[in-house]
Scaffold this active site. Structure first.
Site, PDB file in Angstrom:
ATOM      1  N   TYR A 176       0.953  -1.147   0.056  1.00 17.65           N
ATOM      2  CA  TYR A 176      -0.044   0.074   0.055  1.00 17.65           C
ATOM      3  C   TYR A 176       0.907   1.201  -0.114  1.00 17.65           C
ATOM      4  O   TYR A 176       1.953   1.162   0.447  1.00 17.65           O
ATOM      5  CB  TYR A 176      -0.918  -0.071   1.307  1.00 17.65           C
ATOM      6  CG  TYR A 176      -2.053   0.987   1.267  1.00 17.65           C
ATOM      7  CD1 TYR A 176      -3.120   1.012   0.530  1.00 17.65           C
ATOM      8  CD2 TYR A 176      -1.696   2.158   2.174  1.00 17.65           C
ATOM      9  CE1 TYR A 176      -3.992   2.123   0.392  1.00 17.65           C
ATOM     10  CE2 TYR A 176      -2.946   2.828   2.132  1.00 17.65           C
ATOM     11  CZ  TYR A 176      -3.825   2.856   1.402  1.00 17.65           C
ATOM     12  OH  TYR A 176      -4.936   4.130   1.423  1.00 17.65           O
ATOM     13  N   THR A 178       1.397   3.752   1.689  1.00 16.64           N
ATOM     14  CA  THR A 178       2.139   4.450   2.775  1.00 16.64           C
ATOM     15  C   THR A 178       3.158   3.349   3.465  1.00 16.64           C
ATOM     16  O   THR A 178       3.896   3.764   4.602  1.00 16.64           O
ATOM     17  CB  THR A 178       1.147   4.551   3.866  1.00 16.64           C
ATOM     18  OG1 THR A 178       0.379   3.281   4.278  1.00 16.64           O
ATOM     19  CG2 THR A 178       0.176   5.702   3.789  1.00 16.64           C
ATOM     20  N   LYS A 179       3.312   2.279   2.874  1.00 18.05           N
ATOM     21  CA  LYS A 179       4.117   1.328   3.321  1.00 18.05           C
ATOM     22  C   LYS A 179       5.665   1.572   3.134  1.00 18.05           C
ATOM     23  O   LYS A 179       5.843   2.632   2.153  1.00 18.05           O
ATOM     24  CB  LYS A 179       3.808  -0.071   2.663  1.00 18.05           C
ATOM     25  CG  LYS A 179       2.392  -0.359   3.205  1.00 18.05           C
ATOM     26  CD  LYS A 179       2.289  -0.806   4.906  1.00 18.05           C
ATOM     27  CE  LYS A 179       1.187  -1.383   5.414  1.00 18.05           C
ATOM     28  NZ  LYS A 179      -0.082  -0.600   5.379  1.00 18.05           N
ATOM     29  N   ASN A 180       6.658   0.893   3.564  1.00 19.01           N
ATOM     30  CA  ASN A 180       8.127   1.283   3.269  1.00 19.01           C
ATOM     31  C   ASN A 180       8.527   1.106   1.954  1.00 19.01           C
ATOM     32  O   ASN A 180       9.563   1.586   1.379  1.00 19.01           O
ATOM     33  CB  ASN A 180       9.033   0.391   4.291  1.00 19.01           C
ATOM     34  CG  ASN A 180       8.647   0.863   5.657  1.00 19.01           C
ATOM     35  OD1 ASN A 180       7.633   1.372   6.126  1.00 19.01           O
ATOM     36  ND2 ASN A 180       9.553   0.665   6.624  1.00 19.01           N
ATOM     37  N   MET A 181       7.706   0.265   1.165  1.00 18.81           N
ATOM     38  CA  MET A 181       7.828   0.175  -0.282  1.00 18.81           C
ATOM     39  C   MET A 181       6.593  -0.050  -0.817  1.00 18.81           C
ATOM     40  O   MET A 181       5.515  -0.890  -0.004  1.00 18.81           O
ATOM     41  CB  MET A 181       8.801  -0.897  -0.739  1.00 18.81           C
ATOM     42  CG  MET A 181       8.535  -2.587  -0.328  1.00 18.81           C
ATOM     43  SD  MET A 181       9.526  -3.626  -1.036  1.00 18.81           S
ATOM     44  CE  MET A 181       9.103  -3.680  -2.702  1.00 18.81           C
TER      45      MET A 181
END
Ligand SMILES: Cc1ncc(COP(=O)(O)O)c(C=O)c1O
Length: 360
Positions: A176, A178-181
C-alpha cells in the site's frame, strides 16, 4: 503539514510503468514473476507469490494452509483490522492475545493459555516495523504443531539476527502507498514450502490448475505487471530508504527521550520504523490536536483495539486485554519517512517537546 507518510516515486518508477504500458502485457506476466523472484531472494526464502493486496495475501496464505471453519488462529488485538478480518473471511475464529507494552507486539508468554484443540495457527504482526519475539513464537508453534503466518505488512526488511521477517513462517506483506515500499496496491506471500506456494498461486488465479480447469474455489487476487514494475524499482531502493528511516528514528529518539516514552528496539533486532510511535501516559488526545494545529501530521495507530471494534463486539467478542486497551490510549505516531528534510525533523522535535512541556 508534515505528512505522516509519503510514497517516494521517482523517474525510475515512471519509466518502468511506461515500459509495461508500451509492452502490451499489462496483467500478471513476466514483471510479476521477476518481482516474486527478487522479493523471495531479498527475504531469504525459496518462494514468493504476489497478490493484489496485503489483505488478500493474508487471506490466501490462511486458505493455502487449510484454515477454515472450526479453526482458531491466535493473533494480536493491537493491529490494523485487516489482520483479524483475513481470519474471519476463512470462517475461522481470531483469538486475541494481549501485547507487550514495550514492543506493542503479541506477548509470547500469554499465547499458550489461549491454545485449544481448535488452534491451527499463530499470526504475529510485526507492528510498526518492529519484529515480534520470533524465537519464543517459533518454539511455541513447534511444541504445539501450529502454523505461523507472519503479518509483515508493515515490516519489509525488518530482521532478527540477520533473518528477515517473513522467513520464520509463511510471510505476508502489503505494498500500500504508505508502506516502506509500494506498488500502489499489492501484496506478497513468502514461504519455503513449495506446496504452500503452489496452493497460493492456484488460489489467487481462480483456482486454476491449468488453463480453464478449476480444481478449487479460487479468486482473482493477481498483481498486474504495471504494479510489479513499480515494486521492482521500490525493492532496489528499500535498503537505502530503510537506513534513512532508522536514521530519522534515531535522531527523534535522541532529541525526544526526555519528553516522551520513545520506541524500544531489542539487541539484534532491526526495527524498520514503518511508524515512529511514542507513548504519552496522559493528555495523548490533547497533544495530538495541538501537534496537528502546529503542522505536524501525527496520527494514532490504533485508537481502538480489534476486540473492541463495533464489528467484533457484534460478533460476541468480550475479551479484557488490559495492555492493548491502555496502549491504544497512549500511542502517538510521528512522521519518520525517508523524504523528511532536516528542518522538518527539527520542527517535529521542537513542537513535540514544547507541546509536551505545556501539558505538565
Ligand atoms: C498490519 C497490517 N496488516 C494488513 C494490512 C493490509 O494490507 P493492504 O492494505 O495492502 O490490504 C495492513 C495495511 O494496510 C497492515 O498494516
Amino acid at each position: 503539514m508534515i505528512a505522516i507518510a509519503k510514497p517516494i516515486i521517482g523517474e525510475e518508477e515512471k519509466r518502468a510503468v511506461l515500459e509495461v504500458l508500451e509492452s502490451g502485457q499489462l496483467a500478471q506476466g513476466p514483471k510479476v514473476a521477476e518481482f516474486e523472484e527478487k522479493f523471495a531472494d531479498f527475504c531469504g526464502v525459496k518462494y514468493a507469490v504476489a497478490t493484489s493486496s496485503g489483505t488478500t495475501a493474508l487471506y490466501t496464505a490462511l486458505l493455502a494452509h487449510g484454515i477454515g471453519p472450526g479453526s482458531e488462529v491466535i493473533t494480536t488485538p493491537f493491529t490494523f483490522i485487516a489482520t483479524a478480518n483475513s481470519i474471519l473471511y476463512t470462517g475461522a475464529r481470531p483469538v486475541f492475545v494481549d501485547i507487550e507494552s514495550d514492543s506493542f507486539n503479541i506477548n509470547p508468554a500469554l499465547i499458550e493459555e489461549k491454545i485449544t484443540p481448535k488452534t491451527k495457527a499463530i499470526m504475529p504482526v510485526h507492528l510498526y516495523g518492529n519484529p515480534c519475539d520470533m524465537e519464543a513464537i517459533v518454539q511455541i508453534a513447534q511444541k504445539h504443531e501450529l502454523i505461523i503466518i507472519e503479518d509483515a505488512c508493515q515490516a519489509h526488511n525488518a530482521s532478527i539476527n540477520g533473518a528477515k521477517v517473513g522467513s520464520f513462517g509463511t510471510g505476508c506483506f502489503s505494498f500500500y502507498p504508505t508502506k516502506n515500499m509500494t506498488t500502489a496496491e499489492g501484496g506478497m506471500i513468502t514461504t519455503n514450502d513449495s506446496e504452500i506456494a503452489e496452493k497460493a498461486r492456484i488460489l489467487r488465479a481462480h483456482g486454476s490448475v491449468r488453463p480453464y480447469y478449476h480444481d478449487v474455489l479460487g479468486y482473482n487476487f493477481r498483481m498486474t505487471d504495471v504494479h510489479a514494475a513499480i515494486g521492482l524499482v521500490q525493492l532496489e531502493k528499500l535498503p537505502q530508504n530503510t537506513l534513512k528511516r532508522i536514521e530519522n528514528a534515531t535522531y527523534l529518539t535522541d532529541q525526544l527521550r526526555d519528553y516522551v516514552i520513545t520506541p524500544q528496539v531489542k539487541d539484534e533486532y532491526v526495527h524498520v520504523f514503518h511508524q515512529y510511535t511514542i507513548r504519552l501516559k496522559e493528555y495523548r488526545d490533547e497533544i495530538l490536536t495541538k501537534l496537528n494545529e502546529r503542522g505536524i501530521g501525527a496520527r494514532v495507530y490504533y485508537g481502538v483495539p480489534i476486540h473492541q471494534q463495533p464489528i467484533y463486539r457484534k460478533l460476541g467478542y468480550r475479551d479484557f486485554l488490559p495492555v492493548a486497551e491502555r496502549i491504544s490510549r497512549e500511542v502517538l505516531s510521528l512522521p519518520v519517512h525517508p523524504a523528511l528534510k532536516k528542518e522538518e525533523l527539527d520542527k517535529i522535535v521542537t513542537e513535540v517537546s514544547q507541546v509536551c512541556s505545556m501539558q505538565e
